[in-house]
Design a protein around this motif. Sequence first.
Motif, PDB file in Angstrom:
ATOM      1  N   VAL A  99       0.841  -1.194   0.000  1.00  0.00           N
ATOM      2  CA  VAL A  99       0.000   0.000   0.000  1.00  0.00           C
ATOM      3  C   VAL A  99       0.878   1.246   0.000  1.00  0.00           C
ATOM      4  O   VAL A  99       1.922   1.279   0.653  1.00  0.00           O
ATOM      5  N   ASN A 100       0.477   2.241  -0.769  1.00  0.00           N
ATOM      6  CA  ASN A 100       1.157   3.540  -0.816  1.00  0.00           C
ATOM      7  C   ASN A 100       0.196   4.614  -0.336  1.00  0.00           C
ATOM      8  O   ASN A 100      -0.988   4.602  -0.681  1.00  0.00           O
ATOM      9  N   ILE A 101       0.721   5.556   0.453  1.00  0.00           N
ATOM     10  CA  ILE A 101      -0.126   6.495   1.173  1.00  0.00           C
ATOM     11  C   ILE A 101       0.213   7.948   0.824  1.00  0.00           C
ATOM     12  O   ILE A 101       1.387   8.323   0.749  1.00  0.00           O
ATOM     13  N   LEU A 102      -0.820   8.767   0.628  1.00  0.00           N
ATOM     14  CA  LEU A 102      -0.695  10.219   0.650  1.00  0.00           C
ATOM     15  C   LEU A 102      -1.538  10.720   1.819  1.00  0.00           C
ATOM     16  O   LEU A 102      -2.748  10.489   1.853  1.00  0.00           O
ATOM     17  N   LEU A 103      -0.886  11.352   2.771  1.00  0.00           N
ATOM     18  CA  LEU A 103      -1.567  11.844   3.968  1.00  0.00           C
ATOM     19  C   LEU A 103      -1.592  13.367   3.953  1.00  0.00           C
ATOM     20  O   LEU A 103      -0.542  14.010   3.911  1.00  0.00           O
ATOM     21  N   ALA A 104      -2.784  13.932   3.975  1.00  0.00           N
ATOM     22  CA  ALA A 104      -2.950  15.394   3.986  1.00  0.00           C
ATOM     23  C   ALA A 104      -3.660  15.806   5.260  1.00  0.00           C
ATOM     24  O   ALA A 104      -4.543  15.090   5.748  1.00  0.00           O
ATOM     25  N   GLY A 105      -3.254  16.953   5.799  1.00  0.00           N
ATOM     26  CA  GLY A 105      -3.895  17.428   7.012  1.00  0.00           C
ATOM     27  C   GLY A 105      -3.717  18.922   7.186  1.00  0.00           C
ATOM     28  O   GLY A 105      -2.934  19.565   6.480  1.00  0.00           O
ATOM     29  N   ASP A 118       5.476   5.488   1.100  1.00  0.00           N
ATOM     30  CA  ASP A 118       5.308   4.368   0.179  1.00  0.00           C
ATOM     31  C   ASP A 118       5.341   3.029   0.912  1.00  0.00           C
ATOM     32  O   ASP A 118       5.473   2.975   2.132  1.00  0.00           O
ATOM     33  N   TYR A 119       5.231   1.935   0.155  1.00  0.00           N
ATOM     34  CA  TYR A 119       5.046   0.618   0.751  1.00  0.00           C
ATOM     35  C   TYR A 119       6.288   0.098   1.478  1.00  0.00           C
ATOM     36  O   TYR A 119       6.196  -0.843   2.268  1.00  0.00           O
ATOM     37  N   ILE A 120       7.460   0.706   1.225  1.00  0.00           N
ATOM     38  CA  ILE A 120       8.661   0.305   1.967  1.00  0.00           C
ATOM     39  C   ILE A 120       8.994   1.307   3.072  1.00  0.00           C
ATOM     40  O   ILE A 120      10.116   1.398   3.534  1.00  0.00           O
ATOM     41  N   ALA A 121       7.971   2.057   3.498  1.00  0.00           N
ATOM     42  CA  ALA A 121       8.045   2.944   4.668  1.00  0.00           C
ATOM     43  C   ALA A 121       8.977   4.132   4.472  1.00  0.00           C
ATOM     44  O   ALA A 121       9.666   4.550   5.399  1.00  0.00           O
ATOM     45  N   THR A 122       9.004   4.680   3.265  1.00  0.00           N
ATOM     46  CA  THR A 122       9.717   5.921   3.005  1.00  0.00           C
ATOM     47  C   THR A 122       8.777   7.090   3.282  1.00  0.00           C
ATOM     48  O   THR A 122       7.652   7.106   2.787  1.00  0.00           O
ATOM     49  N   LEU A 123       9.233   8.044   4.069  1.00  0.00           N
ATOM     50  CA  LEU A 123       8.389   9.173   4.458  1.00  0.00           C
ATOM     51  C   LEU A 123       9.027  10.487   4.020  1.00  0.00           C
ATOM     52  O   LEU A 123      10.200  10.737   4.296  1.00  0.00           O
ATOM     53  N   HIS A 124       8.245  11.315   3.330  1.00  0.00           N
ATOM     54  CA  HIS A 124       8.698  12.647   2.940  1.00  0.00           C
ATOM     55  C   HIS A 124       7.537  13.632   3.060  1.00  0.00           C
ATOM     56  O   HIS A 124       6.399  13.304   2.711  1.00  0.00           O
TER      57      HIS A 124
END
Length: 216
Positions: A99-105, A118-124
């Motif tokens: 699963v790949n995530i876009l988190l907006a807040g 992304d699915y390998i836990a890269t966060l930017h």
Amino acid sequence: MECVFGLVGDGFAVIAADTSAVNSILVHKSNEDKVMILDSHKLMGASGEAGDRVQFTEYIQKNVSLYQFRNGIPLTTAATANFTRGELATALRKNPYSVNILLAGYDKETGPALYFVDYIATLHKVDKAAFGYGAYFSLAMMDRHYRSNMSLDEAIKLVDECIEEIRTRLVVAPPNFVIKIVDKDGAREYAWRETIKDKSYVSADVSAASAEVLTS
């Protein structure tokens, strides 16, 4: 042929996603909402395997609610992004989520934010991002037209241009998209973009083709 993309504007963030639930060559449904409202001021757009996507996004949503219930204050967008990244990293070494995530807040202190996970836990933390085959075209459109001080109307126009480009360029393009926004007033659904088939135009084409066959 999934596509999830988002951007940050002047006081808001937008996430758009296709609504097709697909397995191999089969389309199971075309009204799947892939942008979850986590709480009053957070959105999570996800792409990936249907089971992993639903299970993981619901898991994050319930844990965000549990934290607020236990502590009386909501998680910030940055804290939610780091929690999401931590859960993906833990699962990566056991039973990974595809699963790949876009988190907006939106936070009162810091304003709108968009996080790429992304699915390998890269966060930017990013201003614009996309996942899926449609990312090739939506990222190109956003690279050309995106500005950090865009108004909501300008951002929605850019989102519509991205959707149109995806529909034009992809061999198997998703027909429908959902658009959601988050700002100081909260997270909410903005609109659906559905493919409209002109039946009169199609019937006219069929009649013309039939007449051509008969005359020939």
